[in-house]
Structure formats: structure tokens, C-alpha cells
Motif scaffolding. Structure first.
Motif, mmCIF file in Angstrom:
data_model
loop_
_atom_site.group_PDB
_atom_site.id
_atom_site.type_symbol
_atom_site.label_atom_id
_atom_site.label_comp_id
_atom_site.label_asym_id
_atom_site.label_seq_id
_atom_site.Cartn_x
_atom_site.Cartn_y
_atom_site.Cartn_z
ATOM 1 N N SER A 82 11.527 80.515 35.112
ATOM 2 C CA SER A 82 11.070 80.902 33.827
ATOM 3 C C SER A 82 12.162 81.514 33.126
ATOM 4 C CB SER A 82 9.794 82.082 34.249
ATOM 5 O OG SER A 82 10.366 83.028 35.098
ATOM 6 N N VAL A 83 13.379 81.798 33.675
ATOM 7 C CA VAL A 83 14.348 82.426 33.018
ATOM 8 C C VAL A 83 15.190 81.411 31.809
ATOM 9 C CG1 VAL A 83 16.886 83.440 33.173
ATOM 10 C CG2 VAL A 83 15.192 83.409 35.063
ATOM 11 N N PRO A 84 15.096 81.987 30.719
ATOM 12 C CA PRO A 84 15.421 80.837 29.348
ATOM 13 C C PRO A 84 17.105 80.907 29.571
ATOM 14 C CG PRO A 84 14.410 82.881 28.870
ATOM 15 C CD PRO A 84 14.382 83.163 30.152
ATOM 16 N N ILE A 85 17.454 79.555 29.352
ATOM 17 C CA ILE A 85 18.720 79.039 29.333
ATOM 18 C C ILE A 85 19.399 79.045 28.347
ATOM 19 C CG2 ILE A 85 18.093 77.508 31.404
ATOM 20 C CD1 ILE A 85 18.368 75.235 29.264
ATOM 21 N N HIS A 86 20.841 79.128 28.307
ATOM 22 C CA HIS A 86 21.674 79.210 26.904
ATOM 23 C C HIS A 86 22.797 78.212 27.231
ATOM 24 C CE1 HIS A 86 19.528 82.930 25.595
ATOM 25 N NE2 HIS A 86 19.706 83.308 27.087
ATOM 26 N N GLY A 87 23.332 77.482 26.317
ATOM 27 C CA GLY A 87 24.154 76.426 26.391
ATOM 28 C C GLY A 87 24.040 75.271 25.714
ATOM 29 N N ARG A 88 24.055 74.210 26.583
ATOM 30 C CA ARG A 88 24.185 72.708 26.112
ATOM 31 C C ARG A 88 22.540 72.442 25.770
ATOM 32 N NH1 ARG A 88 25.887 67.242 29.203
ATOM 33 N NH2 ARG A 88 25.101 65.693 27.848
ATOM 34 N N TYR A 89 21.663 72.769 26.710
ATOM 35 C CA TYR A 89 20.159 72.303 26.455
ATOM 36 C C TYR A 89 19.504 73.540 25.526
ATOM 37 C CZ TYR A 89 21.581 68.666 29.712
ATOM 38 O OH TYR A 89 22.170 67.721 30.263
ATOM 39 N N ASP A 118 16.389 74.290 25.770
ATOM 40 C CA ASP A 118 15.406 75.125 26.370
ATOM 41 C C ASP A 118 15.335 74.470 27.779
ATOM 42 O OD1 ASP A 118 13.834 72.910 25.767
ATOM 43 O OD2 ASP A 118 12.574 74.442 24.348
ATOM 44 N N ASN A 119 14.322 75.171 28.613
ATOM 45 C CA ASN A 119 13.900 74.719 29.938
ATOM 46 C C ASN A 119 13.282 73.390 29.960
ATOM 47 O OD1 ASN A 119 15.129 76.511 31.737
ATOM 48 N ND2 ASN A 119 13.383 77.822 31.556
ATOM 49 N N TRP A 120 12.769 72.942 28.766
ATOM 50 C CA TRP A 120 11.993 71.547 28.609
ATOM 51 C C TRP A 120 13.000 70.667 28.535
ATOM 52 C CZ3 TRP A 120 7.076 70.829 29.362
ATOM 53 C CH2 TRP A 120 6.138 71.625 29.056
ATOM 54 N N ALA A 121 14.049 70.764 27.867
ATOM 55 C CA ALA A 121 14.991 70.073 27.747
ATOM 56 C C ALA A 121 15.815 69.552 29.024
ATOM 57 C CB ALA A 121 16.165 70.119 26.715
ATOM 58 N N LEU A 122 16.071 70.844 29.601
ATOM 59 C CA LEU A 122 16.789 70.794 30.917
ATOM 60 C C LEU A 122 16.006 69.684 31.925
ATOM 61 C CD1 LEU A 122 19.247 71.516 32.556
ATOM 62 C CD2 LEU A 122 18.242 73.522 33.191
ATOM 63 N N SER A 123 14.731 70.248 32.324
ATOM 64 C CA SER A 123 14.018 69.398 32.988
ATOM 65 C C SER A 123 13.863 68.059 32.900
ATOM 66 C CB SER A 123 12.598 70.091 33.220
ATOM 67 O OG SER A 123 11.887 69.918 32.192
ATOM 68 N N GLY A 170 9.581 65.779 32.671
ATOM 69 C CA GLY A 170 10.114 67.062 32.658
ATOM 70 C C GLY A 170 9.019 68.153 32.509
ATOM 71 N N HIS A 171 8.610 69.155 33.421
ATOM 72 C CA HIS A 171 7.844 69.991 33.381
ATOM 73 C C HIS A 171 8.177 71.335 32.896
ATOM 74 C CE1 HIS A 171 4.926 67.026 35.658
ATOM 75 N NE2 HIS A 171 6.230 66.563 35.614
ATOM 76 N N SER A 172 9.495 71.559 32.786
ATOM 77 C CA SER A 172 9.881 72.878 32.427
ATOM 78 C C SER A 172 9.582 73.903 33.528
ATOM 79 C CB SER A 172 9.451 73.527 31.090
ATOM 80 O OG SER A 172 9.840 74.600 30.741
#
Length: 285
Positions: free
Chosen positions: A187-194, A196-201, A227-229
């Protein structure tokens, strides 16, 4: 002499009177008898008429009863035909149920066999990084983020590719297995290339699908990426260990169920239950 004549006349008169009286009494009696007979005849005629009316009513009732008997016989014929149809349907249902039970047992054995093959193929990996289990009638191969990806990345590392290669060997030798690759995050928000977690998953699941299909030649039509975030955690995100377990990729393996679906569709009242999972696609939930 004169007196004798008087006596004779008197006797004659008496005789004449007697003779005239007898027929009148018989006449009256006959008339009375006739009147009685006429009364009896009228009463009898009334009774006959009443009996004839009763007979007519009984004939009508008999006709009605015969019609009801015909209707009941017709209904009995329909019920008998319906009962035969129901019995035939019941026999078909029982046969289909027996087939369904046999297919479900076959499915259960197939799932157990897939699990064993995957466990044997991936035996060299740590249980902390990789687990093989059965849930909801499917085999779940759960790979941790630590095994597959650097933090916040969707680039599979060499150790992860090695695990995917072993998994692909089992898939290629068992073409009846369909593959659903699900990316999950904490549940930790990400920072960088993606974003949010949706995009990363989604990026992680598609990266694994590309390796399976491109590097290890798994048939693309057997594979789904999604992807399920953060929304399907297996542990509480309030702890570091829980978040680490939630950052995972689940590769879900299912034997094809074409025969089972066809049987369900052919069952009475069966509808379109769908076929095996669709061709390769990328989705997010």
C-alpha cells in the motif's frame, strides 16, 4: 178373484222395481270403478312422466360423467407422457451428474499433479521467496518481489528469470494448462518511473508474460497478464513483513476445462458458462 188380481199386481210391481234397481247399483259401482281406474291411470301417468324425467336427468349425468372420464383419460395420457419425459430428463441429469463428478475428480487429480510438478521443478528456491499452493481449485505459484524484481522496478533479475525458466519447462510439457499472471503491490505509494502501484503491478505482470512467451516459448494464447495494485493483499500492510509478502506476483495455473464447460452447458437449464480463459491480454483491476 178381484183380491187376487190386486195381489198379483202388487207382486208384479215389486218385481219390476227390483229388476230396475239391480242395474242401477251395478252402473254406479261400475262408474265408481271407472273413476277409480281413471284416477289410478292419471297417477300412474304422472309417476311415469316423473320417472321419464328422472331417466332423462340420469342420462344427462351419465353423459357428463362419460365426458369427465374422457377428459381424465386424456389428462392421464398427458401426465403419463410428461412423467416419461421427466423420467428421461432425470436419467439424463443423473448421467450428466455422474459425468460431472468424474470430470471434477479428474480435475482434482490434474490440479494435484500440476502442483507436484511445479513443486519439483522449483524445489531449489527458498519458501520465503516462492510458494506453490492450491486455492479455489487452482495452483498458485507465488513469487516474491525479492526473487523477481528490484524495488520499484519491472525488470526481472537473473534469479527470477531462472525461476521462470523452470516454471516454463513444466508449462511447455503440459499444454493443457492455462496461465494467469497477476501483479500485486503493497500500500506504500511509489515515486519514480511508474505513475502509481497500478502501473507497477501491470508492468511487472506483462514483463513476466513476455519472458514466458518470448524467451521460453510458452504459447501466448494460454497466458493472461493483469495488475491488481494494492487491493488483494495476503497480509496486513501495517508491518514490514506483511508488506513484503504483499509485493508478489501470482502465477495461477488451471487445467483447461473445455469438456467440463460443455457438459454444464448441455445440462437442463444450463446457460453459457463460458470457455477456457481467453487469449493473452493485459488488464488491471
Amino acid at each position: 178373484m178381484k183380491r187376487s188380481l190386486y195381489v198379483f199386481a202388487a207382486i208384479s210391481t215389486i218385481c219390476l222395481l227390483s229388476i230396475s234397481c239391480v242395474p242401477k247399483r251395478k252402473l254406479h259401482a261400475a262408474q265408481n270403478d271407472a273413476a277409480a281406474l281413471r284416477a289410478d291411470s292419471a297417477q300412474l301417468a304422472g309417476e311415469i312422466a316423473q320417472q321419464q324425467s328422472t331417466i332423462g336427468q340420469l342420462k344427462q349425468q351419465i353423459g357428463d360423467l362419460n365426458k369427465k372420464v374422457e377428459d381424465l383419460n386424456s389428462q392421464a395420457g398427458l401426465l403419463s407422457s410428461d412423467a416419461k419425459n421427466k423420467q428421461n430428463q432425470l436419467n439424463m441429469t443423473q448421467e450428466q451428474l455422474a459425468r460431472l463428478q468424474a470430470l471434477m475428480e479428474q480435475q482434482r487429480h490434474a490440479i494435484q499433479e500440476i502442483r507436484q510438478k511445479m513443486s519439483d521443478a522449483l524445489v531449489g528456491f527458498s519458501a520465503k521467496d516462492l510458494t506453490v499452493s492450491i486455492k479455489n481449485g487452482k495452483v498458485y505459484v507465488s513469487l516474491s518481489e525479492n526473487l523477481l524484481f528490484p524495488s520499484g522496478s519491472a525488470v526481472v533479475n537473473p534469479k527470477g528469470k531462472d525461476a521462470l525458466g523452470k516454471l516454463a519447462q513444466v508449462l511447455n510439457s503440459n499444454p493443457e494448462i492455462t496461465v494467469d499472471c497477476e501483479g500485486h503491490t503493497d500500500s506504500v505509494p511509489i515515486h519514480g518511473r511508474y505513475q502509481d502501484n497500478w502501473a507497477l503491478s501491470v508492468a511487472r505482470s506483462t514483463a513476466i508474460v513476455r519472458i514466458l512467451t518470448t524467451d521460453y516459448q510458452v504459447e501466448p494464447t494460454r497466458v493472461i497478464a493483469s495488475g491488481h495494485s494494492r487491493y488483494e493483499p495476503v497480509q496486513d500492510n501495517s508491518t514490514a513483513d506483511g508488506r513484503a509478502q504483499n509485493r508478489r506476483t501470482d502465477i495461477i495455473l488451471t487445467p483447461k476445462l473445455d469438456e467440463l464447460f460443455k457438459l454444464l452447458e448441455s445440462a437442463p437449464g444450463g446457460g453459457n458458462t463460458g470457455n477456457a480463459p481467453p487469449a493473452s491480454s493485459t488488464t488491471s483491476k
